[in-house]
Write a protein that holds these residues in place. Structure first.
Motif, PDB file in Angstrom:
ATOM      1  N   HIS A 233       2.876   4.528  -0.876  1.00  0.00           N
ATOM      2  CA  HIS A 233       1.509   4.090  -1.184  1.00  0.00           C
ATOM      3  C   HIS A 233       1.572   3.362  -2.519  1.00  0.00           C
ATOM      4  O   HIS A 233       1.741   3.985  -3.569  1.00  0.00           O
ATOM      5  CB  HIS A 233       0.588   5.306  -1.267  1.00  0.00           C
ATOM      6  N   GLU A 234       1.472   2.054  -2.490  1.00  0.00           N
ATOM      7  CA  GLU A 234       1.626   1.230  -3.683  1.00  0.00           C
ATOM      8  C   GLU A 234       0.427   0.303  -3.854  1.00  0.00           C
ATOM      9  O   GLU A 234      -0.302   0.023  -2.896  1.00  0.00           O
ATOM     10  CB  GLU A 234       2.903   0.380  -3.601  1.00  0.00           C
ATOM     11  N   SER A 235       0.253  -0.183  -5.079  1.00  0.00           N
ATOM     12  CA  SER A 235      -0.777  -1.183  -5.353  1.00  0.00           C
ATOM     13  C   SER A 235      -0.143  -2.423  -5.954  1.00  0.00           C
ATOM     14  O   SER A 235       0.861  -2.339  -6.672  1.00  0.00           O
ATOM     15  CB  SER A 235      -1.834  -0.639  -6.319  1.00  0.00           C
ATOM     16  N   PHE A 236      -0.766  -3.558  -5.681  1.00  0.00           N
ATOM     17  CA  PHE A 236      -0.279  -4.846  -6.157  1.00  0.00           C
ATOM     18  C   PHE A 236      -1.422  -5.591  -6.831  1.00  0.00           C
ATOM     19  O   PHE A 236      -2.531  -5.641  -6.307  1.00  0.00           O
ATOM     20  CB  PHE A 236       0.290  -5.663  -4.998  1.00  0.00           C
ATOM     21  N   PHE A 237      -1.119  -6.154  -7.986  1.00  0.00           N
ATOM     22  CA  PHE A 237      -2.117  -6.909  -8.734  1.00  0.00           C
ATOM     23  C   PHE A 237      -1.870  -8.402  -8.557  1.00  0.00           C
ATOM     24  O   PHE A 237      -0.761  -8.893  -8.774  1.00  0.00           O
ATOM     25  CB  PHE A 237      -2.055  -6.558 -10.224  1.00  0.00           C
ATOM     26  N   PHE A 238      -2.915  -9.109  -8.161  1.00  0.00           N
ATOM     27  CA  PHE A 238      -2.853 -10.561  -7.985  1.00  0.00           C
ATOM     28  C   PHE A 238      -3.788 -11.199  -9.004  1.00  0.00           C
ATOM     29  O   PHE A 238      -5.009 -11.169  -8.858  1.00  0.00           O
ATOM     30  CB  PHE A 238      -3.246 -10.953  -6.564  1.00  0.00           C
TER      31      PHE A 238
END
Length: 452
Positions: A233-238
């Motif tokens: 479960h990961e998050s990515f910042f754009f």
């Protein structure tokens, strides 16, 4: 900055029921045929973090918010009721006034120590949103659960769990906005509108679209799409740089597409590549498209029910992976263009005729955009939250949220849930498509910027 693995102690008060502050009608109110579909019969979690405010010095956020909740429930009295189910799986709210669950807590940690762990997937949700025994059901249970957790720095966390059949994210924010206005002693800006019949099936019901988002799942032998025992479960910042790089992959005439569209095209393509599907397998992307503001639908201001559909873009996996980004973008635009009165009515008719099925998950990826929902406008007296939005992804579904990173960049944070080995391949594909230089030179940099 605190690691997501660092623990801290939380002292929880006894859960209590907050009931409407005044008398409310005792009646039964039907949900719409969009509300009570199987895919919305779950508990959705959101979280907001607030900094200390000198204006509110000496005031306890739990006391202030609990007062606002009780007063707002007089207007939103169905939220204090309980769901019942009738023949054909039809859901109805028994407006019993029994109340919503509320928990007050104290955590021995500061916002500074929490650092980026406030972002999805927030690893502290079990502490910041107590799972009250016996409250998790869809029928006969409180429709909302709130927890206010005061932090050592004077700030606090406000976590919410809502039964998704009763309202969507916009509806929840509308309710919380009123709570905040009452708590601050200002005029109420918007009163609730029920009118769930707007999203009911026609008589007689008739399905007029090919709703692939509700197709029955067929057996598939590809293990990567089925093995969800070990999930990452990961998050990515754009931020602006990543979005600009994605736009540079498009022909000039398509570069004015929305951030939601270009980002969804990117994620769909990278995710499909990472899954390692057979070239002829059909994959889909279902964007949550709001009905509010759409021509012909006439959704009134104040409506707080589920007012969206998720028309499905379809492609062969091989074609999606091998084609330029504009191919995925075109399919998403085409799917979005279906959204209108006829499409929504066709979905409602399908629900009645086919027993309110769940949306398709096999080889499908669902995306909801909460960046314009208004979480950052919810002010209980402590100003805007430093983060407000979904607490994380759920299997097959990602929710976009707003965030300003440590470099002062405004962007979109996207939590994603995938098997560990698939996540590694997904990250590799994401780095390739969002990098302005060869992967070998930029891999670590993009990883640090993207993974929170």
């Amino acid at each position: 900055m605190m690691s997501s693995r660092t623990s801290f102690s939380v002292v929880h008060g006894e859960p209590e029921l907050v009931v409407p502050a005044g008398p409310t009608p005792r009646e039964l109110k039907n949900l719409s045929d969009i509300d009570d579909q199987e895919g919305l019969r779950f508990q959705h979690q959101v979280i907001m973090f607030y900094q200390k405010s000198h204006v509110m010095e000496g005031k306890h956020p739990a006391t202030v918010i609990k007062y606002g909740l009780a007063e707002a429930l007089v207007h939103y009295y169905p939220l204090a009721g309980r769901l019942r189910e009738w023949p054909n799986r039809k859901l109805t709210v028994d407006c019993s006034g029994e109340g919503i669950l509320f928990v007050e807590a104290e955590a021995h940690v500061s916002l500074k120590e929490l650092g980026n762990s406030i972002l999805p997937p927030c690893p502290h949700m079990k502490e910041l949103l107590l799972d009250v025994p016996g409250s998790q059901g869809i029928l006969g249970c409180p429709l909302l659960l709130f927890q206010v957790t005061r932090l050592t720095c004077g700030g606090f966390a406000f976590a919410a769990r809502m039964n998704h059949t009763i309202c969507d994210s916009l509806g929840l924010v509308q309710f919380l906005t009123m709570v905040g206005e009452i708590a601050r002693g200002v005029s109420i800006s918007q009163f609730p509108v029920w009118q769930r019949e707007l999203f009911n099936a026609r008589d007689p019901p008739r399905i007029t679209y090919a709703h692939h988002e509700y197709d029955e799942t067929k057996h598939c032998s590809n293990k990567d799409t089925m093995d969800f025992d070990q999930m990452a479960h990961e998050s990515f910042f754009f931020g602006p740089k990543e979005i600009a790089t994605l736009r540079s992959h498009l022909p000039q005439h398509l570069r004015k597409c929305s951030t939601f569209e270009i980002l969804s095209a990117c994620l769909w393509k990278c995710r499909t590549k990472a899954l390692g599907l057979e070239p002829n397998e059909i994959v889909g992307l279902s964007p949550f498209i709001t009905a509010r503001g759409k021509v012909g639908l006439h959704v009134p201001n104040g409506y707080y029910g589920n007012a969206f559909a998720f028309p499905m873009a379809l492609s062969k996996a091989g074609l999606l992976c091998q084609s330029p980004l504009e191919y995925a973008l075109g399919l998403i635009k085409k799917a979005k263009a279906q959204m209108g009165l006829e499409y929504v009515k066709s979905v409602a008719d399908l629900m009645v005729l086919k027993g309110r099925p769940k949306y398709k998950t096999k080889e499908n990826y669902l995306i909801g955009d909460t960046t314009h929902v208004g979480f950052y406008d919810v002010d209980f007296g402590w100003g805007s939250p430093i983060y407000g939005g979904p607490a994380g992804a759920i299997p097959f579904v990602s929710f976009y949220g707003r965030f300003r990173n440590n470099e002062g960049e405004d962007g979109v944070v996207v939590p994603i849930l995938l098997p560990h080995h698939v996540m590694k391949r997904f990250l590799f594909e994401l780095v390739k498509i969002t990098s302005e230089v060869p992967v070998g030179l930029s891999y670590n940099k993009i990883t640090n910027r993207s993974m929170l």
